[in-house]
Design an enzyme around this catalytic site. Structure first.
Site, PDB file in Angstrom:
ATOM      1  N   ASP A 171       0.858  -1.186   0.000  1.00 32.92           N
ATOM      2  CA  ASP A 171       0.000   0.000   0.000  1.00 32.92           C
ATOM      3  C   ASP A 171       0.899   1.243   0.000  1.00 32.92           C
ATOM      4  O   ASP A 171       2.117   1.143  -0.149  1.00 32.92           O
ATOM      5  CB  ASP A 171      -0.960  -0.028   1.195  1.00 32.92           C
ATOM      6  CG  ASP A 171      -0.253  -0.052   2.542  1.00 32.92           C
ATOM      7  OD1 ASP A 171       0.941   0.294   2.619  1.00 32.92           O
ATOM      8  OD2 ASP A 171      -0.914  -0.422   3.532  1.00 32.92           O
ATOM      9  N   SER A 172       0.322   2.404   0.214  1.00 37.46           N
ATOM     10  CA  SER A 172       1.090   3.655   0.127  1.00 37.46           C
ATOM     11  C   SER A 172       2.126   3.809   1.238  1.00 37.46           C
ATOM     12  O   SER A 172       3.027   4.632   1.130  1.00 37.46           O
ATOM     13  CB  SER A 172       0.144   4.850   0.120  1.00 37.46           C
ATOM     14  OG  SER A 172      -0.618   4.874   1.317  1.00 37.46           O
TER      15      SER A 172
END
Length: 140
Positions: free
Chosen positions: A21-22
């Site tokens: 994810d980020s």
């Protein structure tokens, strides 16, 4: 019930950007992808090709349940090991125990799971008992 096998199959995996994810942490659903690969390689190590199983025998395996516990996050560029072993083999069901562990010195447990697959007849899409020859190959 005791587990059928205490022998683990190991599949090394590197965590890529696309897996995260980020924040650079493995997105939870991607552990399912890693474990699918682990089960496939476990089958291959037992001389079972899913493609041949379908083409020749008209059978395939379908995952019907999973129970996953997330212990620690896996991170971008980390090397992990997907470990798979047979827990139960009965009728049409195969139950796998799986782990994702860090490959570092500590070998930290990152994720653990129990995955239940069922042998399915490709024509009827109904559960079918595993053929004896297949059970003999898969059992320890």
């Amino acid at each position: 019930m005791s587990d059928l096998s205490d022998q683990w199959h190991s599949l090394p995996v590197r965590i890529y950007y696309e897996d995260t994810d980020s924040q650079g942490i493995v997105y939870f659903a991607n552990y399912q992808r890693f474990m699918e690969r682990g089960r496939t390689e476990w089958l291959r190590d037992h001389a079972v090709s899913q493609e041949v199983l379908h083409r020749i025998h008209g059978l395939f395996f379908s995952l019907v349940s999973t129970s996953v516990n997330y212990h620690k996050p896996a991170l971008l560029d980390q090397q992990v090991c997907v470990r798979t072993r047979l827990k139960e083999l009965r009728g049409a069901r195969i139950v796998f125990a799986q782990e994702v562990r860090d490959t570092g010195a500590d070998g930290d447990l990152l994720t653990s799971a129990e995955c239940v697959a069922v042998c399915i007849d490709a024509a009827s899409l109904k559960a079918r008992r595993l053929p004896n020859e297949l059970k003999q190959v898969l059992q320890p």
